[in-house]
Design a protein around this motif. Structure first.
Motif, PDB file in Angstrom:
ATOM      1  N   LYS A   1     -12.648  11.202 -20.300  1.00 48.19           N
ATOM      2  CA  LYS A   1     -13.905  11.660 -20.105  1.00 48.19           C
ATOM      3  C   LYS A   1     -14.016  12.414 -21.400  1.00 48.19           C
ATOM      4  O   LYS A   1     -15.280  12.445 -21.845  1.00 48.19           O
ATOM      5  CB  LYS A   1     -13.758  12.741 -18.960  1.00 48.19           C
ATOM      6  CG  LYS A   1     -15.290  13.277 -18.539  1.00 48.19           C
ATOM      7  CD  LYS A   1     -15.118  14.220 -17.262  1.00 48.19           C
ATOM      8  CE  LYS A   1     -16.812  14.697 -17.063  1.00 48.19           C
ATOM      9  NZ  LYS A   1     -16.733  15.200 -15.597  1.00 48.19           N
ATOM     10  N   GLU A   2     -13.043  13.142 -21.943  1.00 46.85           N
ATOM     11  CA  GLU A   2     -13.420  13.812 -23.254  1.00 46.85           C
ATOM     12  C   GLU A   2     -13.829  12.715 -24.388  1.00 46.85           C
ATOM     13  O   GLU A   2     -14.700  13.223 -25.136  1.00 46.85           O
ATOM     14  CB  GLU A   2     -12.076  14.442 -23.883  1.00 46.85           C
ATOM     15  CG  GLU A   2     -12.133  15.341 -24.703  1.00 46.85           C
ATOM     16  CD  GLU A   2     -10.816  15.893 -25.246  1.00 46.85           C
ATOM     17  OE1 GLU A   2     -10.212  15.498 -26.404  1.00 46.85           O
ATOM     18  OE2 GLU A   2     -10.409  16.683 -24.258  1.00 46.85           O
TER      19      GLU A   2
ATOM     20  N   ALA B   1       0.734  -1.237  -0.155  1.00 48.66           N
ATOM     21  CA  ALA B   1      -0.079  -0.045  -0.004  1.00 48.66           C
ATOM     22  C   ALA B   1       0.824   1.206   0.034  1.00 48.66           C
ATOM     23  O   ALA B   1       0.507   2.212  -0.612  1.00 48.66           O
ATOM     24  CB  ALA B   1      -1.161   0.064   1.199  1.00 48.66           C
ATOM     25  N   ALA B   2       2.147   1.258   0.798  1.00 48.74           N
ATOM     26  CA  ALA B   2       2.736   2.609   0.773  1.00 48.74           C
ATOM     27  C   ALA B   2       3.530   2.656  -0.577  1.00 48.74           C
ATOM     28  O   ALA B   2       3.484   3.760  -1.171  1.00 48.74           O
ATOM     29  CB  ALA B   2       3.904   2.027   1.898  1.00 48.74           C
ATOM     30  N   VAL B   3       3.755   1.630  -1.267  1.00 53.76           N
ATOM     31  CA  VAL B   3       4.464   1.788  -2.547  1.00 53.76           C
ATOM     32  C   VAL B   3       3.527   2.307  -3.669  1.00 53.76           C
ATOM     33  O   VAL B   3       3.525   3.214  -4.496  1.00 53.76           O
ATOM     34  CB  VAL B   3       5.034   0.465  -3.133  1.00 53.76           C
ATOM     35  CG1 VAL B   3       5.475   0.604  -4.385  1.00 53.76           C
ATOM     36  CG2 VAL B   3       6.358   0.135  -2.229  1.00 53.76           C
ATOM     37  N   ILE B   4       2.122   1.545  -3.541  1.00 55.60           N
ATOM     38  CA  ILE B   4       1.198   2.272  -4.475  1.00 55.60           C
ATOM     39  C   ILE B   4       0.874   3.675  -4.268  1.00 55.60           C
ATOM     40  O   ILE B   4       0.627   4.548  -4.927  1.00 55.60           O
ATOM     41  CB  ILE B   4      -0.290   1.318  -4.112  1.00 55.60           C
ATOM     42  CG1 ILE B   4       0.174  -0.094  -4.901  1.00 55.60           C
ATOM     43  CG2 ILE B   4      -1.447   1.921  -4.957  1.00 55.60           C
ATOM     44  CD1 ILE B   4       0.239  -0.103  -6.320  1.00 55.60           C
ATOM     45  N   ALA B   5       0.794   4.087  -2.824  1.00 51.47           N
ATOM     46  CA  ALA B   5       0.420   5.393  -2.295  1.00 51.47           C
ATOM     47  C   ALA B   5       1.736   6.487  -2.950  1.00 51.47           C
ATOM     48  O   ALA B   5       1.134   7.632  -3.490  1.00 51.47           O
ATOM     49  CB  ALA B   5       0.265   5.437  -0.956  1.00 51.47           C
ATOM     50  N   VAL B   6       2.852   6.000  -2.697  1.00 56.42           N
ATOM     51  CA  VAL B   6       3.952   6.984  -3.374  1.00 56.42           C
ATOM     52  C   VAL B   6       3.825   7.051  -4.996  1.00 56.42           C
ATOM     53  O   VAL B   6       4.035   8.239  -5.242  1.00 56.42           O
ATOM     54  CB  VAL B   6       5.359   6.445  -2.934  1.00 56.42           C
ATOM     55  CG1 VAL B   6       6.498   7.081  -3.385  1.00 56.42           C
ATOM     56  CG2 VAL B   6       5.496   6.546  -1.449  1.00 56.42           C
ATOM     57  N   VAL B   7       3.562   5.985  -5.524  1.00 56.63           N
ATOM     58  CA  VAL B   7       3.524   6.092  -6.914  1.00 56.63           C
ATOM     59  C   VAL B   7       2.566   6.863  -7.522  1.00 56.63           C
ATOM     60  O   VAL B   7       2.498   7.688  -8.374  1.00 56.63           O
ATOM     61  CB  VAL B   7       3.742   4.593  -7.520  1.00 56.63           C
ATOM     62  CG1 VAL B   7       3.478   4.808  -9.119  1.00 56.63           C
ATOM     63  CG2 VAL B   7       5.105   3.895  -7.569  1.00 56.63           C
ATOM     64  N   LEU B   8       1.488   6.855  -6.880  1.00 53.42           N
ATOM     65  CA  LEU B   8       0.150   7.591  -7.032  1.00 53.42           C
ATOM     66  C   LEU B   8       0.244   9.038  -6.886  1.00 53.42           C
ATOM     67  O   LEU B   8      -0.077   9.740  -7.743  1.00 53.42           O
ATOM     68  CB  LEU B   8      -0.946   6.900  -6.277  1.00 53.42           C
ATOM     69  CG  LEU B   8      -1.763   5.958  -6.998  1.00 53.42           C
ATOM     70  CD1 LEU B   8      -2.672   5.393  -5.938  1.00 53.42           C
ATOM     71  CD2 LEU B   8      -2.301   5.776  -8.199  1.00 53.42           C
ATOM     72  N   LYS B   9       1.013   9.194  -5.900  1.00 53.53           N
ATOM     73  CA  LYS B   9       1.492  10.526  -5.334  1.00 53.53           C
ATOM     74  C   LYS B   9       2.224  11.473  -6.572  1.00 53.53           C
ATOM     75  O   LYS B   9       1.989  12.236  -6.952  1.00 53.53           O
ATOM     76  CB  LYS B   9       2.051  10.822  -4.228  1.00 53.53           C
ATOM     77  CG  LYS B   9       2.295  12.074  -3.503  1.00 53.53           C
ATOM     78  CD  LYS B   9       2.789  12.115  -2.089  1.00 53.53           C
ATOM     79  CE  LYS B   9       3.698  13.378  -1.713  1.00 53.53           C
ATOM     80  NZ  LYS B   9       4.220  13.339  -0.437  1.00 53.53           N
ATOM     81  N   LEU B  10       3.133  10.513  -6.863  1.00 54.09           N
ATOM     82  CA  LEU B  10       4.292  10.909  -8.160  1.00 54.09           C
ATOM     83  C   LEU B  10       3.555  11.167  -9.531  1.00 54.09           C
ATOM     84  O   LEU B  10       4.171  11.857 -10.249  1.00 54.09           O
ATOM     85  CB  LEU B  10       5.352  10.010  -7.967  1.00 54.09           C
ATOM     86  CG  LEU B  10       6.286  10.284  -6.873  1.00 54.09           C
ATOM     87  CD1 LEU B  10       7.367   9.133  -6.528  1.00 54.09           C
ATOM     88  CD2 LEU B  10       6.901  11.476  -6.425  1.00 54.09           C
ATOM     89  N   SER B  11       2.672  10.372  -9.548  1.00 48.10           N
ATOM     90  CA  SER B  11       2.265  10.051 -10.955  1.00 48.10           C
ATOM     91  C   SER B  11       0.982  10.719 -11.214  1.00 48.10           C
ATOM     92  O   SER B  11       0.080  10.674 -12.113  1.00 48.10           O
ATOM     93  CB  SER B  11       2.229   8.882 -11.590  1.00 48.10           C
ATOM     94  OG  SER B  11       1.282   7.939 -10.620  1.00 48.10           O
ATOM     95  N   GLY B  12       0.227  11.431 -10.256  1.00 48.54           N
ATOM     96  CA  GLY B  12      -1.162  11.964 -10.002  1.00 48.54           C
ATOM     97  C   GLY B  12      -1.513  12.840 -11.266  1.00 48.54           C
ATOM     98  O   GLY B  12      -2.640  12.775 -11.884  1.00 48.54           O
ATOM     99  N   GLY B  13      -0.636  13.734 -11.625  1.00 50.98           N
ATOM    100  CA  GLY B  13      -0.901  14.508 -12.815  1.00 50.98           C
ATOM    101  C   GLY B  13      -0.980  13.843 -14.018  1.00 50.98           C
ATOM    102  O   GLY B  13      -1.966  14.230 -14.706  1.00 50.98           O
TER     103      GLY B  13
ATOM    104  N   LEU C   1      -2.049  10.912 -14.160  1.00 51.60           N
ATOM    105  CA  LEU C   1      -3.176  10.043 -13.982  1.00 51.60           C
ATOM    106  C   LEU C   1      -4.405  10.902 -14.253  1.00 51.60           C
ATOM    107  O   LEU C   1      -5.303  10.604 -15.023  1.00 51.60           O
ATOM    108  CB  LEU C   1      -3.155   9.180 -12.878  1.00 51.60           C
ATOM    109  CG  LEU C   1      -4.305   8.117 -12.746  1.00 51.60           C
ATOM    110  CD1 LEU C   1      -3.914   7.106 -13.767  1.00 51.60           C
ATOM    111  CD2 LEU C   1      -4.067   7.342 -11.356  1.00 51.60           C
ATOM    112  N   ALA C   2      -4.435  12.152 -13.795  1.00 56.72           N
ATOM    113  CA  ALA C   2      -5.426  13.172 -14.103  1.00 56.72           C
ATOM    114  C   ALA C   2      -5.668  13.367 -15.426  1.00 56.72           C
ATOM    115  O   ALA C   2      -6.825  13.772 -15.948  1.00 56.72           O
ATOM    116  CB  ALA C   2      -5.023  14.343 -12.937  1.00 56.72           C
ATOM    117  N   ARG C   3      -4.251  13.769 -16.239  1.00 52.56           N
ATOM    118  CA  ARG C   3      -4.583  13.981 -17.641  1.00 52.56           C
ATOM    119  C   ARG C   3      -5.325  12.727 -18.346  1.00 52.56           C
ATOM    120  O   ARG C   3      -6.220  12.943 -19.251  1.00 52.56           O
ATOM    121  CB  ARG C   3      -3.138  14.208 -18.130  1.00 52.56           C
ATOM    122  CG  ARG C   3      -2.937  15.637 -17.608  1.00 52.56           C
ATOM    123  CD  ARG C   3      -1.423  16.146 -18.328  1.00 52.56           C
ATOM    124  NE  ARG C   3      -0.364  15.612 -17.817  1.00 52.56           N
ATOM    125  CZ  ARG C   3       0.259  15.933 -16.683  1.00 52.56           C
ATOM    126  NH1 ARG C   3      -0.344  17.227 -15.952  1.00 52.56           N
ATOM    127  NH2 ARG C   3       1.338  15.292 -16.164  1.00 52.56           N
TER     128      ARG C   3
END
Length: 141
Positions: free
Chosen positions: A132-133, A110-122, A124-126
């Motif tokens: 959605k488009e 979970a910690a590894v997933i959380a860190v990667v999501l934090k780092l790649s959040g932008g 993933l948001a794009r």
């Protein structure tokens, strides 16, 4: 120190593990991971500490699938490798805290997933905005 106790490993250790796994990722690994989607989703659906990442993992697999098929290639390779590496880390039973240790065995995952999501959040948001488009374009057409 409280953060380390709660997650089992520090954010720095989680980031280092994520880097270690992402360095080894190839395009073939991404395709192989897409083939393991059901197994991986089983972890995230059934392991309590991983459940909070369910929506993110579903989106990650969709992103990886679209990468493999060539439908969406805008995400930088470093992000694709990091996301795939984090999933590979979850699949590895003998990692920092071995998965056979009840409850605690998935805390490092979970910690590894959380860190990667934090780092790649932008990125993933794009991807989510692009998706959605695409849905809006499909609905209109």
């Amino acid at each position: 120190m409280a953060e380390e106790h709660k997650t089992g490993i520090s954010e720095e250790e989680a980031a280092e593990e994520a880097k270690k796994y992402s360095r080894k990722v190839s395009e073939d690994d991404v395709a192989d991971m897409v083939g393991k989607e059901d197994k991986m989703k089983g972890f995230f659906k059934n392991v309590e500490v991983l459940k909070q990442y369910w929506d993110d993992v579903c989106d990650i697999f969709e992103l990886l699938r679209n990468r493999v098929t060539g439908r969406y290639t805008e995400t930088p390779w470093s992000t694709i490798a990091a996301l795939t590496g984090a999933l590979l880390y979850v699949l590895t039973p003998l990692d920092v805290i071995p998965d056979f240790i009840p409850i605690a065995g998935f805390i490092d995952d979970a910690a590894v997933i959380a860190v990667v999501l934090k780092l790649s959040g932008g990125d993933l948001a794009r991807y989510r905005a692009w998706r959605k488009e695409q849905e809006n374009t499909t609905d209109v057409g």
